[in-house]
Structure formats: structure tokens, C-alpha cells
Design a protein around this motif. Structure first.
Motif, short mmCIF file in Angstrom:
data_model
loop_
_atom_site.label_atom_id
_atom_site.label_comp_id
_atom_site.label_asym_id
_atom_site.label_seq_id
_atom_site.Cartn_x
_atom_site.Cartn_y
_atom_site.Cartn_z
N MET A 131 -13.46 -2.79 -1.43
CA MET A 131 -12.85 -2.03 -1.94
C MET A 131 -12.10 -1.03 -0.48
O MET A 131 -10.55 -1.16 -1.13
N LEU A 132 -12.47 -0.16 -0.44
CA LEU A 132 -12.12 0.84 0.33
C LEU A 132 -11.37 -0.34 1.74
O LEU A 132 -10.14 0.06 2.37
N GLU A 133 -11.84 -1.44 2.53
CA GLU A 133 -10.77 -2.23 3.84
C GLU A 133 -10.17 -3.03 3.11
O GLU A 133 -8.61 -3.19 3.54
N ALA A 134 -10.15 -3.50 1.67
CA ALA A 134 -8.80 -3.89 0.81
C ALA A 134 -7.74 -3.10 0.55
O ALA A 134 -6.36 -2.85 0.97
N ARG A 135 -8.25 -1.56 0.12
CA ARG A 135 -7.33 -0.98 0.10
C ARG A 135 -6.77 -0.26 1.69
O ARG A 135 -5.00 -0.02 1.58
N ASN A 136 -7.40 -0.61 3.04
CA ASN A 136 -7.10 -0.16 3.83
C ASN A 136 -6.25 -1.04 4.05
O ASN A 136 -4.88 -0.43 4.64
N LYS A 137 -6.42 -2.12 3.54
CA LYS A 137 -5.01 -3.15 4.16
C LYS A 137 -4.28 -3.34 3.66
O LYS A 137 -3.13 -3.12 4.54
N ALA A 138 -4.40 -2.81 1.93
CA ALA A 138 -3.00 -2.54 1.73
C ALA A 138 -2.08 -1.49 2.28
O ALA A 138 -0.88 -1.45 1.94
N ILE A 139 -2.97 -0.05 1.98
CA ILE A 139 -2.03 0.51 3.02
C ILE A 139 -1.24 0.04 4.04
O ILE A 139 -0.33 0.75 4.43
N GLN A 140 -1.64 -0.48 5.02
CA GLN A 140 -1.31 -0.74 6.42
C GLN A 140 -0.63 -1.80 5.87
O GLN A 140 1.00 -1.49 6.67
N GLN A 141 -0.53 -2.50 5.19
CA GLN A 141 0.52 -3.50 4.82
C GLN A 141 2.23 -2.23 3.87
O GLN A 141 3.18 -2.93 5.11
N GLN A 142 2.04 -2.10 3.43
CA GLN A 142 2.60 -0.90 3.01
C GLN A 142 3.59 0.13 3.71
O GLN A 142 4.40 0.29 4.03
#
Length: 290
Positions: free
Chosen positions: A80-91
Motif C-alpha cells: 500500500m505504501l509503495e502504491a501510495r508513493n508511486k501515486a504521490i510521485q505521479q501526482q
């Protein structure tokens, strides 16, 4: 008869044996009781140990299961954290892209605003140059896709049958040069000459093989006046001969042909030290300036 002493001795010895045997029995009974209770205690302790071992085993199983659940939860949290980090990076990337686009749009809007302001200024200057002729239809300011232009019919510019300017044309061109000089550092005056579709006749036929050559010669007369009489640098003047191409009206009547025989003067952006390589298409939709 036994003596009293012997009888007493026998009595004591017999009594002592009974005591000994009684003590011995009591000893063995005590030992047996000890071992009995000790054995019972050991069995109890063993049972307790087995119960405790069972409890510990169950607790171990429970702890193992809890550890596995925690590990699974930790893996889920990690994913979940990895996915959130990816989402944050994409954002962040999207935000940076939007910021760049906003900056570019802002810069582009500034350029558009500057160009719009410049075109308004050019239109105003063109109108000033013809302020004494604003009520006639043979001189007008038109809006083309590549900017504003001053359209003048040839009957106003040239003496009929000659390559000479009329006094009215010289007056207009002098005023036009005065209005355009402040902008010539970054712009050039473009002269676009047009004819109708009729073949050349008379004396002009001997001098020019086509309408395009005639249009070029007429535009050169205007360019020479701007250079020699109005003080415009020759490098800031561009001549374009259109000839019979791109008429404003069909060449189906004398009135239409008169409209097509024209000179269009515009101010075009030009890099310092040279003219633009190509001109924008002047055949785009046009409309008179308001």
C-alpha cells in the motif's frame, strides 16, 4: 521353675521384638506413604506440566498465526505504501507538468497579448495615415489573418498608363512612413502588388511580359519612394508581386477588376538584419477595419 529374672528377661526381649517390628512396619509404612504421595505429586506435576505444555503449544500456535497475520498485514502495508508513493510521485510529476504548462500558457498568453496590442497599434497607425481619406472606399484598412494591412486601389497610387505615383499616394506614403518608423526596428514594411486578370496592353506590353512583372515594377516604385523620400532603410522594405493571383473579387466586371488592381501595405515581424523567409498567406479571410 524359671526364675523371676529369666521371666523378666524373656518378657523384655519379646516386647523389644514387637517394638522393633512395629517400628520397622511404621518405617515401611512411612516410606510407602512417602513414595505414594510423592508419586501422586509427581503425577500431578506431570499432568500439570502436560497441561502447561499443551497451553504453551496452543499459545505458540496462536503466536505463530498472529506473526503470520502481522507479516501478511505488514506486506499489505508495504504494498500500500509503495502504491501510495508511486501515486504521490505521479501526482508530483503531473503537478510539475501542469506547472510547466501553466507557465508556458502564461508566457504564450503574454505573447498573444503583446501581439494583440501591437496589432491594435498598427491598425491605429494605418488609420492615422489615411485619416484624410476615411470616407472613400478605394483606401481602407483590412484585417487579415497575418495582421492589418492598408489596401489602396491602383487608381489612387499610380498615374494612369505610367509608373509614377500620384500626389495623393505620395502624401499617404509619407504619412504612413512617419507612423511606421517607430516599429521598424523589429518589423518591416511589406508591399504586396496585385493586378486584375486582363493581359497587358499598350506601351506596358512592350516592357512587361506578365502581370506579375508589372506588379513587381509598381511595387518597386512605392519602395523607392519610401526609401528615397520617406527615409526608410531599404532593408526594412519587402516587395511581393502577386500579379493576378489572389483577387479579392471575381474578375467578372470592370468594377471588380478595379478592386483587384491594388497595393496592400502591411507591417510584418522581421528578425534584426533581415526579412522573414516566407510571408503568411494573404489570401485568408479579410474584413475591413471598423
Amino acid at each position: 521353675m524359671e526364675s523371676q529374672t529369666e521371666m523378666r528377661y524373656r518378657f523384655v526381649r519379646g516386647h523389644g521384638s514387637d517394638i522393633f517390628l512395629g517400628c520397622l512396619s511404621l518405617f515401611f509404612a512411612t516410606v510407602a506413604s512417602y513414595y505414594f504421595f510423592a508419586n501422586n505429586d509427581n503425577e500431578l506435576r506431570a499432568r500439570q506440566l502436560r497441561d502447561q505444555n499443551q497451553i504453551l503449544s496452543e499459545e505458540k500456535t496462536n503466536l505463530k498465526r498472529q506473526v503470520e497475520e502481522l507479516q501478511a498485514s505488514a506486506e499489505d502495508v508495504k504494498l500500500m505504501l509503495e502504491a501510495r508513493n508511486k501515486a504521490i510521485q505521479q501526482q508530483q510529476a503531473d503537478l510539475e507538468s501542469l506547472t510547466r504548462r501553466a507557465t508556458n500558457l502564461s508566457a504564450a498568453q503574454n505573447i498573444i497579448n503583446q501581439r494583440s496590442e501591437l496589432q491594435r497599434d498598427i491598425a491605429t497607425r494605418l488609420r492615422r495615415a489615411i485619416r484624410d481619406f476615411k470616407d472613400v472606399d478605394f483606401i481602407t484598412v483590412v484585417n487579415r489573418n497575418n495582421g492589418w494591412a492598408l489596401r489602396i486601389e491602383n487608381s489612387v497610387i499610380y498615374i494612369p498608363g505610367e509608373l509614377k505615383l500620384t500626389p495623393e499616394a505620395e502624401s499617404i506614403l509619407a504619412r504612413l512612413a512617419e507612423q511606421m518608423k517607430p516599429l521598424l526596428e523589429t518589423h518591416e514594411i511589406r508591399l504586396e502588388a496585385y493586378t486584375d486578370s486582363d493581359p497587358i496592353t499598350g506601351a506596358m506590353k512592350k516592357r512587361f511580359a506578365s502581370n506579375t512583372e508589372l506588379a513587381a515594377a509598381r511595387a518597386e516604385v512605392v519602395a523607392r519612394f519610401l526609401e528615397e523620400q520617406a527615409g526608410i532603410d531599404a532593408d526594412r522594405i519587402a516587395v511581393v508581386a502577386r500579379g493576378e493571383r489572389q483577387p479579392v473579387l471575381p474578375n467578372t466586371s470592370g468594377e471588380n477588376k478595379a478592386k483587384n488592381r491594388r497595393l496592400e501595405i502591411s507591417l510584418q515581424s522581421s528578425p534584426p538584419g533581415g526579412s522573414e523567409a516566407t510571408a503568411a498567406d494573404p489570401s485568408a479571410e479579410e474584413k475591413p477595419a471598423g
